[in-house]
Design an enzyme around this catalytic site. Sequence first.
Site, PDB file in Angstrom:
ATOM      1  N   GLY A  10       0.966  -1.184   0.147  1.00 51.58           N
ATOM      2  CA  GLY A  10      -0.024   0.002  -0.064  1.00 51.58           C
ATOM      3  C   GLY A  10       0.799   1.324   0.032  1.00 51.58           C
ATOM      4  O   GLY A  10       0.280   2.403   0.659  1.00 51.58           O
ATOM      5  N   ARG A  13       0.743   5.659  -1.810  1.00 50.61           N
ATOM      6  CA  ARG A  13       0.420   6.985  -1.209  1.00 50.61           C
ATOM      7  C   ARG A  13       0.446   6.919   0.400  1.00 50.61           C
ATOM      8  O   ARG A  13       0.562   5.778   0.862  1.00 50.61           O
ATOM      9  CB  ARG A  13      -0.933   7.515  -1.740  1.00 50.61           C
ATOM     10  CG  ARG A  13      -2.054   6.646  -1.458  1.00 50.61           C
ATOM     11  CD  ARG A  13      -3.518   7.126  -2.220  1.00 50.61           C
ATOM     12  NE  ARG A  13      -4.340   6.303  -1.563  1.00 50.61           N
ATOM     13  CZ  ARG A  13      -5.615   5.980  -2.097  1.00 50.61           C
ATOM     14  NH1 ARG A  13      -5.751   6.596  -3.197  1.00 50.61           N
ATOM     15  NH2 ARG A  13      -6.608   5.546  -1.430  1.00 50.61           N
ATOM     16  N   VAL A  61      -2.748  -7.774  -2.603  1.00 50.86           N
ATOM     17  CA  VAL A  61      -2.280  -8.376  -1.498  1.00 50.86           C
ATOM     18  C   VAL A  61      -3.155  -9.567  -0.881  1.00 50.86           C
ATOM     19  O   VAL A  61      -2.604 -10.500  -0.142  1.00 50.86           O
ATOM     20  CB  VAL A  61      -1.644  -7.558  -0.167  1.00 50.86           C
ATOM     21  CG1 VAL A  61      -0.606  -6.601  -0.702  1.00 50.86           C
ATOM     22  CG2 VAL A  61      -2.957  -6.785   0.236  1.00 50.86           C
ATOM     23  N   SER A 139      -4.651   0.332  14.287  1.00 48.11           N
ATOM     24  CA  SER A 139      -5.340   1.539  14.307  1.00 48.11           C
ATOM     25  C   SER A 139      -6.077   1.719  15.628  1.00 48.11           C
ATOM     26  O   SER A 139      -6.253   0.612  16.396  1.00 48.11           O
ATOM     27  CB  SER A 139      -6.364   1.462  13.186  1.00 48.11           C
ATOM     28  OG  SER A 139      -7.011   2.693  13.327  1.00 48.11           O
ATOM     29  N   TYR A 151     -13.763  -3.057   9.932  1.00 44.42           N
ATOM     30  CA  TYR A 151     -12.350  -2.364  10.101  1.00 44.42           C
ATOM     31  C   TYR A 151     -11.692  -2.557  11.415  1.00 44.42           C
ATOM     32  O   TYR A 151     -10.717  -2.738  11.670  1.00 44.42           O
ATOM     33  CB  TYR A 151     -12.322  -0.653   9.743  1.00 44.42           C
ATOM     34  CG  TYR A 151     -11.093  -0.162   9.832  1.00 44.42           C
ATOM     35  CD1 TYR A 151     -10.329  -0.279   8.577  1.00 44.42           C
ATOM     36  CD2 TYR A 151     -10.772   0.859  10.715  1.00 44.42           C
ATOM     37  CE1 TYR A 151      -9.114   0.401   8.768  1.00 44.42           C
ATOM     38  CE2 TYR A 151      -9.525   1.532  10.594  1.00 44.42           C
ATOM     39  CZ  TYR A 151      -8.656   1.569   9.536  1.00 44.42           C
ATOM     40  OH  TYR A 151      -7.702   1.979   9.365  1.00 44.42           O
ATOM     41  N   ALA A 152     -12.569  -2.321  12.450  1.00 45.04           N
ATOM     42  CA  ALA A 152     -12.132  -2.541  13.774  1.00 45.04           C
ATOM     43  C   ALA A 152     -11.680  -3.812  14.180  1.00 45.04           C
ATOM     44  O   ALA A 152     -10.834  -4.354  14.686  1.00 45.04           O
ATOM     45  CB  ALA A 152     -13.284  -2.019  14.930  1.00 45.04           C
ATOM     46  N   LYS A 155      -8.368  -4.670  12.175  1.00 45.44           N
ATOM     47  CA  LYS A 155      -7.370  -3.978  13.071  1.00 45.44           C
ATOM     48  C   LYS A 155      -7.120  -4.465  14.333  1.00 45.44           C
ATOM     49  O   LYS A 155      -5.841  -4.565  14.592  1.00 45.44           O
ATOM     50  CB  LYS A 155      -7.686  -2.194  13.153  1.00 45.44           C
ATOM     51  CG  LYS A 155      -7.460  -1.715  11.735  1.00 45.44           C
ATOM     52  CD  LYS A 155      -6.165  -2.027  11.019  1.00 45.44           C
ATOM     53  CE  LYS A 155      -6.078  -1.082   9.962  1.00 45.44           C
ATOM     54  NZ  LYS A 155      -4.766  -1.270   9.200  1.00 45.44           N
TER      55      LYS A 155
HETATM   56  N1  LIG Z   1      -5.362   7.500   7.663  1.00 38.78           N
HETATM   57  C1  LIG Z   1      -5.668   7.199   8.917  1.00 38.78           C
HETATM   58  O1  LIG Z   1      -5.882   8.110   9.743  1.00 38.78           O
HETATM   59  C2  LIG Z   1      -5.097   5.758   9.560  1.00 38.78           C
HETATM   60  C3  LIG Z   1      -5.240   5.614  10.844  1.00 38.78           C
HETATM   61  C4  LIG Z   1      -5.134   4.372  11.243  1.00 38.78           C
HETATM   62  C5  LIG Z   1      -4.620   3.329  10.458  1.00 38.78           C
HETATM   63  N2  LIG Z   1      -4.567   3.554   9.156  1.00 38.78           N
HETATM   64  C6  LIG Z   1      -3.986   2.353   8.409  1.00 38.78           C
HETATM   65  O2  LIG Z   1      -2.673   2.719   7.832  1.00 38.78           O
HETATM   66  C7  LIG Z   1      -2.635   2.289   6.542  1.00 38.78           C
HETATM   67  C8  LIG Z   1      -2.438   3.203   5.364  1.00 38.78           C
HETATM   68  O3  LIG Z   1      -3.731   3.961   5.356  1.00 38.78           O
HETATM   69  P1  LIG Z   1      -3.423   5.575   4.618  1.00 38.78           P
HETATM   70  O4  LIG Z   1      -4.268   6.474   5.222  1.00 38.78           O
HETATM   71  O5  LIG Z   1      -2.178   5.748   3.961  1.00 38.78           O
HETATM   72  O6  LIG Z   1      -4.626   5.129   3.428  1.00 38.78           O
HETATM   73  P2  LIG Z   1      -4.581   5.341   1.763  1.00 38.78           P
HETATM   74  O7  LIG Z   1      -5.903   5.092   1.247  1.00 38.78           O
HETATM   75  O8  LIG Z   1      -4.007   6.684   1.488  1.00 38.78           O
HETATM   76  O9  LIG Z   1      -3.451   4.333   1.281  1.00 38.78           O
HETATM   77  C9  LIG Z   1      -3.640   3.068   1.247  1.00 38.78           C
HETATM   78  C10 LIG Z   1      -2.873   2.197   0.167  1.00 38.78           C
HETATM   79  O10 LIG Z   1      -3.403   0.963   0.114  1.00 38.78           O
HETATM   80  C11 LIG Z   1      -3.485   0.415  -1.297  1.00 38.78           C
HETATM   81  N3  LIG Z   1      -4.338  -0.721  -1.394  1.00 38.78           N
HETATM   82  C12 LIG Z   1      -5.729  -1.047  -1.062  1.00 38.78           C
HETATM   83  N4  LIG Z   1      -6.017  -2.121  -1.320  1.00 38.78           N
HETATM   84  C13 LIG Z   1      -5.136  -2.931  -1.673  1.00 38.78           C
HETATM   85  C14 LIG Z   1      -4.683  -4.167  -1.978  1.00 38.78           C
HETATM   86  N5  LIG Z   1      -5.594  -5.187  -2.187  1.00 38.78           N
HETATM   87  N6  LIG Z   1      -3.339  -4.567  -2.325  1.00 38.78           N
HETATM   88  C15 LIG Z   1      -2.438  -3.696  -2.425  1.00 38.78           C
HETATM   89  N7  LIG Z   1      -2.604  -2.309  -1.851  1.00 38.78           N
HETATM   90  C16 LIG Z   1      -3.705  -1.866  -1.582  1.00 38.78           C
HETATM   91  C17 LIG Z   1      -4.245   1.658  -1.958  1.00 38.78           C
HETATM   92  O11 LIG Z   1      -4.286   1.606  -3.445  1.00 38.78           O
HETATM   93  C18 LIG Z   1      -3.568   2.905  -1.359  1.00 38.78           C
HETATM   94  O12 LIG Z   1      -2.426   3.276  -2.163  1.00 38.78           O
HETATM   95  C19 LIG Z   1      -3.943   1.319   6.334  1.00 38.78           C
HETATM   96  O13 LIG Z   1      -3.704   0.024   6.832  1.00 38.78           O
HETATM   97  C20 LIG Z   1      -4.915   2.158   7.116  1.00 38.78           C
HETATM   98  O14 LIG Z   1      -6.053   1.164   7.764  1.00 38.78           O
HETATM   99  C21 LIG Z   1      -4.527   4.726   8.543  1.00 38.78           C
END
Ligand SMILES: NC(=O)c1ccc[n+]([C@@H]2O[C@H](COP(=O)([O-])OP(=O)(O)OC[C@H]3O[C@@H](n4cnc5c(N)ncnc54)[C@H](O)[C@@H]3O)[C@@H](O)[C@H]2O)c1
Length: 250
Positions: A10, A13, A61, A139, A151-152, A155
């Site tokens: 992932g 971005r 993935v 998370s 999601y909960a 995580k």
């Molecule tokens: N942003 C927040 O506030 C936050 C908080 C807690 C946890 N997280 C966790 O952090 C991680 C990254 O989050 P983010 O905010 O950068 O999200 P984001 O949506 O900006 O990035 C997620 C990336 O995962 C990729 N992705 C999705 N499904 C996929 C798959 N099946 N195979 C390969 N790649 C895949 C997407 O294309 C994207 O580039 C996630 O696991 C998210 O749950 C984020």
Amino acid sequence: MTARTAIVTGAARGIGAATARRLAADGHAVAVLDLLEDQAQATAEAIASEGGRALAVGVDVADEAAAAAAVDRVAAELGAPAILVNNAGILRDNLLFKMSAQDWDAVLGVHLRGAFLMSRAVQSHMVEARWGRIVNLSSTSALGNRGQANYAAAKAGMQGLTKTLAFELGKFGVTANAVAPGFIETEMTRATAERIGVSFEDFLAGAAAETPVGRVGQPEDIAAAVAFFCSEEAGFVSGQVLYVAGGPKA
Ligand SMILES: NC(=O)c1ccc[n+]([C@@H]2O[C@H](COP(=O)([O-])OP(=O)(O)OC[C@H]3O[C@@H](n4cnc5c(N)ncnc54)[C@H](O)[C@@H]3O)[C@@H](O)[C@H]2O)c1
């Protein structure tokens, strides 16, 4: 720091891209895995322009064969993976009575099945090298969050997976830890603001007001915590969950 090969899922971005850049700056060759191959390529190019070494790989993935093939390709083109960051994630928020089984399966599939498949695919390289670092993205939602049953659960599951990997792989020099972010400014939180009909600016301001340090998190805040768990000196830290949330959210 010894240069290793790292995989960040992932990483096209957000938190994943910041983590890939950080691990590259720490001297590692980084495989940038994502569904979005073009954007993964952009992250890899950014790393290369900063003097690092990176390979973009398009992969889902949650797909067993694709995850294994991606790891094989990384091992062949970049070197045997010694670091894995399971970061890929999606949201499909809804209240329980409106949540479809498809949305449950999609979220559990990417986060939990994806992390399992990737961890299983890399472990033989780490065990052979008697050195490895696995970091899973949990998370604060693992503690429960309205509208996020899927999601909960995913995580919280990441935390159980992490602790089990720590037990099973510890004797091979492989640690497993989890980072549990609070509110981070990314496309994921932007999409949530859009979905609930609030401007991103107002959404960020509201989240900052609820956070003890008085701001929302940036992807680099999470990358720094991940980088610690991946470091040489963190070899005696395993099975831990670090909440990186600007306050004692846990
Ligand atoms: N942003 C927040 O506030 C936050 C908080 C807690 C946890 N997280 C966790 O952090 C991680 C990254 O989050 P983010 O905010 O950068 O999200 P984001 O949506 O900006 O990035 C997620 C990336 O995962 C990729 N992705 C999705 N499904 C996929 C798959 N099946 N195979 C390969 N790649 C895949 C997407 O294309 C994207 O580039 C996630 O696991 C998210 O749950 C984020």
